[in-house]
Design a protein around this motif. Structure first.
Motif, mmCIF file in Angstrom:
data_model
loop_
_atom_site.group_PDB
_atom_site.id
_atom_site.type_symbol
_atom_site.label_atom_id
_atom_site.label_comp_id
_atom_site.label_asym_id
_atom_site.label_seq_id
_atom_site.Cartn_x
_atom_site.Cartn_y
_atom_site.Cartn_z
ATOM 1 N N ASN A 147 0.786 -1.230 0.000
ATOM 2 C CA ASN A 147 0.000 0.000 0.000
ATOM 3 C C ASN A 147 0.818 1.279 0.000
ATOM 4 O OD1 ASN A 147 -3.077 -0.236 0.143
ATOM 5 N ND2 ASN A 147 -2.324 -1.985 1.309
ATOM 6 N N ILE A 148 2.119 1.208 0.254
ATOM 7 C CA ILE A 148 2.925 2.437 0.230
ATOM 8 C C ILE A 148 2.910 3.086 -1.152
ATOM 9 C CG2 ILE A 148 5.276 3.352 0.427
ATOM 10 C CD1 ILE A 148 5.612 1.493 2.868
ATOM 11 N N PRO A 149 3.216 2.349 -2.237
ATOM 12 C CA PRO A 149 3.140 3.019 -3.551
ATOM 13 C C PRO A 149 1.713 3.412 -3.919
ATOM 14 C CG PRO A 149 3.734 0.706 -3.815
ATOM 15 C CD PRO A 149 3.737 0.995 -2.355
ATOM 16 N N LEU A 150 0.735 2.634 -3.507
ATOM 17 C CA LEU A 150 -0.657 2.983 -3.808
ATOM 18 C C LEU A 150 -1.059 4.266 -3.087
ATOM 19 C CD1 LEU A 150 -2.243 -0.583 -3.653
ATOM 20 C CD2 LEU A 150 -1.671 0.748 -5.690
ATOM 21 N N ILE A 203 -6.910 -4.881 -1.837
ATOM 22 C CA ILE A 203 -7.743 -5.762 -1.015
ATOM 23 C C ILE A 203 -7.717 -7.214 -1.494
ATOM 24 C CG2 ILE A 203 -10.117 -6.225 -0.259
ATOM 25 C CD1 ILE A 203 -10.433 -3.172 -0.012
ATOM 26 N N PRO A 204 -7.885 -7.506 -2.783
ATOM 27 C CA PRO A 204 -7.817 -8.925 -3.192
ATOM 28 C C PRO A 204 -6.467 -9.571 -2.866
ATOM 29 C CG PRO A 204 -8.749 -7.603 -4.958
ATOM 30 C CD PRO A 204 -8.266 -6.646 -3.908
ATOM 31 N N PHE A 205 -5.377 -8.833 -3.065
ATOM 32 C CA PHE A 205 -4.050 -9.355 -2.739
ATOM 33 C C PHE A 205 -3.943 -9.679 -1.245
ATOM 34 C CE2 PHE A 205 0.197 -8.386 -1.105
ATOM 35 C CZ PHE A 205 0.926 -9.386 -1.740
ATOM 36 N N ILE A 206 -4.436 -8.778 -0.406
ATOM 37 C CA ILE A 206 -4.352 -8.984 1.036
ATOM 38 C C ILE A 206 -5.218 -10.172 1.463
ATOM 39 C CG2 ILE A 206 -4.885 -7.934 3.271
ATOM 40 C CD1 ILE A 206 -4.095 -5.237 1.988
ATOM 41 N N ILE A 207 -6.391 -10.316 0.871
ATOM 42 C CA ILE A 207 -7.263 -11.461 1.187
ATOM 43 C C ILE A 207 -6.574 -12.763 0.811
ATOM 44 C CG2 ILE A 207 -9.409 -12.633 0.563
ATOM 45 C CD1 ILE A 207 -10.672 -9.818 0.320
#
Length: 85
Positions: A18-21, A43-47
């Motif tokens: 999430n830093i670059p996002l 979110i999909p990556f984290i899930i």
């Protein structure tokens, strides 16, 4: 792998993604479609990472904390680089 190490890994990955996002989000108009995209695309990556690590529903707040901290850190870097605060 111990559960504490799994949680730490999840937190680290969620924050790092999430830093670059957060950096890119900071350059967009607030609540625009692009802004929402940068906030939600991880979110999909984290899930998937949470499921691969075998962490159940009670660990969702940890992944959210990692994602929010990464977004805030990325936004802070953007503002510092562009002399906005």
């Amino acid at each position: 792998m111990q559960i504490a190490l799994k949680v730490l890994l999840l937190l680290t990955l969620a924050s790092a993604v999430n830093i670059p996002l957060g950096y890119w989000r900071q350059g967009c108009e607030k609540f625009s479609p692009t802004w929402f995209f940068f906030v939600h695309i991880s979110i999909p990556f984290i899930i998937i990472m949470r499921m691969k690590l075998g962490l159940a529903w009670p660990f969702i707040p940890f992944s959210l904390a990692g994602a929010v901290s990464g977004q805030l850190a990325g936004g802070r870097v953007y503002r510092k680089r562009n002399c906005l605060g």
